[in-house]
Design a protein around this motif. Structure first.
Motif, PDB file in Angstrom:
ATOM      1  N   ALA A  30       0.826  -1.211   0.000  1.00  0.00           N
ATOM      2  CA  ALA A  30       0.000   0.000   0.000  1.00  0.00           C
ATOM      3  C   ALA A  30       0.861   1.262   0.000  1.00  0.00           C
ATOM      4  O   ALA A  30       0.515   2.257  -0.618  1.00  0.00           O
ATOM      5  CB  ALA A  30      -0.949  -0.005   1.197  1.00  0.00           C
ATOM      6  N   ALA A  31       2.003   1.211   0.682  1.00  0.00           N
ATOM      7  CA  ALA A  31       2.876   2.387   0.797  1.00  0.00           C
ATOM      8  C   ALA A  31       3.512   2.750  -0.540  1.00  0.00           C
ATOM      9  O   ALA A  31       3.683   3.928  -0.846  1.00  0.00           O
ATOM     10  CB  ALA A  31       3.956   2.149   1.838  1.00  0.00           C
ATOM     11  N   GLY A  32       3.877   1.746  -1.317  1.00  0.00           N
ATOM     12  CA  GLY A  32       4.491   2.033  -2.603  1.00  0.00           C
ATOM     13  C   GLY A  32       4.889   0.773  -3.338  1.00  0.00           C
ATOM     14  O   GLY A  32       5.516  -0.106  -2.764  1.00  0.00           O
ATOM     15  N   MET A  90      12.756  -3.422  -3.874  1.00  0.00           N
ATOM     16  CA  MET A  90      12.111  -2.141  -4.139  1.00  0.00           C
ATOM     17  C   MET A  90      13.014  -0.966  -3.778  1.00  0.00           C
ATOM     18  O   MET A  90      12.867   0.118  -4.331  1.00  0.00           O
ATOM     19  CB  MET A  90      10.782  -2.043  -3.387  1.00  0.00           C
ATOM     20  N   GLY A  91      13.961  -1.175  -2.879  1.00  0.00           N
ATOM     21  CA  GLY A  91      14.932  -0.122  -2.568  1.00  0.00           C
ATOM     22  C   GLY A  91      15.740   0.232  -3.798  1.00  0.00           C
ATOM     23  O   GLY A  91      15.911   1.409  -4.135  1.00  0.00           O
ATOM     24  N   ALA A  92      16.216  -0.803  -4.505  1.00  0.00           N
ATOM     25  CA  ALA A  92      16.985  -0.572  -5.736  1.00  0.00           C
ATOM     26  C   ALA A  92      16.093   0.014  -6.826  1.00  0.00           C
ATOM     27  O   ALA A  92      16.533   0.863  -7.605  1.00  0.00           O
ATOM     28  CB  ALA A  92      17.616  -1.885  -6.213  1.00  0.00           C
ATOM     29  N   TRP A  93      14.840  -0.427  -6.873  1.00  0.00           N
ATOM     30  CA  TRP A  93      13.877   0.092  -7.857  1.00  0.00           C
ATOM     31  C   TRP A  93      13.720   1.601  -7.673  1.00  0.00           C
ATOM     32  O   TRP A  93      13.807   2.375  -8.611  1.00  0.00           O
ATOM     33  CB  TRP A  93      12.540  -0.625  -7.660  1.00  0.00           C
ATOM     34  N   GLN A  94      13.510   2.007  -6.419  1.00  0.00           N
ATOM     35  CA  GLN A  94      13.338   3.424  -6.100  1.00  0.00           C
ATOM     36  C   GLN A  94      14.624   4.198  -6.389  1.00  0.00           C
ATOM     37  O   GLN A  94      14.585   5.282  -6.978  1.00  0.00           O
ATOM     38  CB  GLN A  94      12.932   3.574  -4.637  1.00  0.00           C
ATOM     39  N   ASP A  95      15.773   3.643  -5.990  1.00  0.00           N
ATOM     40  CA  ASP A  95      17.059   4.308  -6.203  1.00  0.00           C
ATOM     41  C   ASP A  95      17.359   4.513  -7.689  1.00  0.00           C
ATOM     42  O   ASP A  95      18.055   5.457  -8.065  1.00  0.00           O
ATOM     43  CB  ASP A  95      18.205   3.511  -5.560  1.00  0.00           C
ATOM     44  N   ALA A  96      16.812   3.616  -8.530  1.00  0.00           N
ATOM     45  CA  ALA A  96      17.039   3.715  -9.967  1.00  0.00           C
ATOM     46  C   ALA A  96      16.095   4.728 -10.623  1.00  0.00           C
ATOM     47  O   ALA A  96      16.154   4.945 -11.827  1.00  0.00           O
ATOM     48  CB  ALA A  96      16.872   2.343 -10.624  1.00  0.00           C
ATOM     49  N   GLY A  97      15.214   5.318  -9.802  1.00  0.00           N
ATOM     50  CA  GLY A  97      14.305   6.320 -10.343  1.00  0.00           C
ATOM     51  C   GLY A  97      13.091   5.746 -11.037  1.00  0.00           C
ATOM     52  O   GLY A  97      12.384   6.459 -11.761  1.00  0.00           O
ATOM     53  N   ARG A  98      12.833   4.446 -10.830  1.00  0.00           N
ATOM     54  CA  ARG A  98      11.660   3.837 -11.448  1.00  0.00           C
ATOM     55  C   ARG A  98      10.405   4.282 -10.697  1.00  0.00           C
ATOM     56  O   ARG A  98      10.443   4.564  -9.497  1.00  0.00           O
ATOM     57  CB  ARG A  98      11.776   2.304 -11.440  1.00  0.00           C
ATOM     58  N   GLU A  99       9.295   4.292 -11.392  1.00  0.00           N
ATOM     59  CA  GLU A  99       8.049   4.818 -10.842  1.00  0.00           C
ATOM     60  C   GLU A  99       7.504   3.969  -9.697  1.00  0.00           C
ATOM     61  O   GLU A  99       7.623   2.750  -9.696  1.00  0.00           O
ATOM     62  CB  GLU A  99       6.997   4.900 -11.956  1.00  0.00           C
ATOM     63  N   LEU A 100       6.908   4.670  -8.724  1.00  0.00           N
ATOM     64  CA  LEU A 100       6.204   4.028  -7.608  1.00  0.00           C
ATOM     65  C   LEU A 100       4.808   4.624  -7.521  1.00  0.00           C
ATOM     66  O   LEU A 100       4.631   5.816  -7.776  1.00  0.00           O
ATOM     67  CB  LEU A 100       6.909   4.300  -6.276  1.00  0.00           C
ATOM     68  N   SER A 102       1.211   4.546  -4.806  1.00  0.00           N
ATOM     69  CA  SER A 102       0.756   4.112  -3.486  1.00  0.00           C
ATOM     70  C   SER A 102      -0.736   3.842  -3.523  1.00  0.00           C
ATOM     71  O   SER A 102      -1.444   4.274  -4.434  1.00  0.00           O
ATOM     72  CB  SER A 102       1.076   5.174  -2.424  1.00  0.00           C
ATOM     73  N   GLU A 103      -1.213   3.138  -2.501  1.00  0.00           N
ATOM     74  CA  GLU A 103      -2.630   2.799  -2.387  1.00  0.00           C
ATOM     75  C   GLU A 103      -3.235   3.443  -1.140  1.00  0.00           C
ATOM     76  O   GLU A 103      -4.407   3.255  -0.863  1.00  0.00           O
ATOM     77  CB  GLU A 103      -2.796   1.266  -2.255  1.00  0.00           C
ATOM     78  N   ASP A 104      -2.424   4.175  -0.374  1.00  0.00           N
ATOM     79  CA  ASP A 104      -2.897   4.667   0.925  1.00  0.00           C
ATOM     80  C   ASP A 104      -3.074   6.189   0.981  1.00  0.00           C
ATOM     81  O   ASP A 104      -3.226   6.751   2.060  1.00  0.00           O
ATOM     82  CB  ASP A 104      -1.969   4.178   2.043  1.00  0.00           C
ATOM     83  N   GLY A 105      -3.035   6.853  -0.171  1.00  0.00           N
ATOM     84  CA  GLY A 105      -3.243   8.285  -0.197  1.00  0.00           C
ATOM     85  C   GLY A 105      -2.021   9.106   0.180  1.00  0.00           C
ATOM     86  O   GLY A 105      -2.056  10.326   0.113  1.00  0.00           O
ATOM     87  N   GLN A 106      -0.946   8.444   0.562  1.00  0.00           N
ATOM     88  CA  GLN A 106       0.309   9.120   0.911  1.00  0.00           C
ATOM     89  C   GLN A 106       1.232   9.095  -0.304  1.00  0.00           C
ATOM     90  O   GLN A 106       1.037   8.291  -1.206  1.00  0.00           O
ATOM     91  CB  GLN A 106       0.989   8.405   2.082  1.00  0.00           C
ATOM     92  N   PRO A 107       2.248   9.962  -0.320  1.00  0.00           N
ATOM     93  CA  PRO A 107       3.239   9.842  -1.404  1.00  0.00           C
ATOM     94  C   PRO A 107       3.849   8.446  -1.405  1.00  0.00           C
ATOM     95  O   PRO A 107       4.103   7.870  -0.337  1.00  0.00           O
ATOM     96  CB  PRO A 107       4.288  10.907  -1.044  1.00  0.00           C
ATOM     97  N   ALA A 108       4.071   7.899  -2.584  1.00  0.00           N
ATOM     98  CA  ALA A 108       4.608   6.549  -2.693  1.00  0.00           C
ATOM     99  C   ALA A 108       5.987   6.469  -2.052  1.00  0.00           C
ATOM    100  O   ALA A 108       6.819   7.357  -2.230  1.00  0.00           O
ATOM    101  CB  ALA A 108       4.672   6.126  -4.156  1.00  0.00           C
ATOM    102  N   ARG A 109       6.221   5.409  -1.299  1.00  0.00           N
ATOM    103  CA  ARG A 109       7.494   5.219  -0.610  1.00  0.00           C
ATOM    104  C   ARG A 109       7.706   3.722  -0.380  1.00  0.00           C
ATOM    105  O   ARG A 109       6.761   2.954  -0.437  1.00  0.00           O
ATOM    106  CB  ARG A 109       7.517   5.963   0.718  1.00  0.00           C
ATOM    107  N   VAL A 110       8.932   3.345  -0.098  1.00  0.00           N
ATOM    108  CA  VAL A 110       9.257   1.946   0.196  1.00  0.00           C
ATOM    109  C   VAL A 110       9.409   1.810   1.701  1.00  0.00           C
ATOM    110  O   VAL A 110      10.226   2.490   2.310  1.00  0.00           O
ATOM    111  CB  VAL A 110      10.548   1.518  -0.531  1.00  0.00           C
TER     112      VAL A 110
END
Length: 111
Positions: A30-32, A90-100, A102-110
């Motif tokens: 849900a977070a990202g 997902m840490g590497a996914w985020q670090d590579a700038g790939r899109e995230l 979210s499902e919880d209304g918050q900014p997408a995060r890992v």
């Protein structure tokens, strides 16, 4: 006795057509997560294994790569030869700038 080496793929190697199997817990999902990913928590994989494609590229992902490596090995032991573990998760996914997304209304995060 050790099982087969788990094949891995890096984030830049994940193609648009890959079936991204996210095995994290519902709160982590849900977070990202990656857009278009398929959520199947690790503990549900044995009961829902038929949902996982046996053809095409299947990339298994968790937060850092540990749980997804276990799921990749499990699937290989059950006849899947098209699965690879996402190195760094997902840490590497985020670090590579790939899109995230979210499902919880918050900014997408890992988590």
């Amino acid at each position: 006795m050790f099982g087969p080496q788990v094949p891995t793929v890096t984030t830049p190697e994940v193609g648009a057509s890959a079936y991204l199997l996210d095995v994290r817990e519902p709160d982590e999902w849900a977070a990202g997560h990656a857009p278009g990913a398929h959520h199947l928590p690790m503990m549900e994989v044995p009961a829902r294994i038929a949902e996982i494609p046996e053809d095409g590229d299947v990339v298994v992902v968790c937060r850092s790569g540990g749980r997804s490596a276990q799921v990749t090995a499990y699937l290989m032991q059950h006849g899947w030869d098209n699965v690879r573990n996402l190195a760094g998760g997902m840490g590497a996914w985020q670090d590579a700038g790939r899109e995230l997304v979210s499902e919880d209304g918050q900014p997408a995060r890992v988590l």
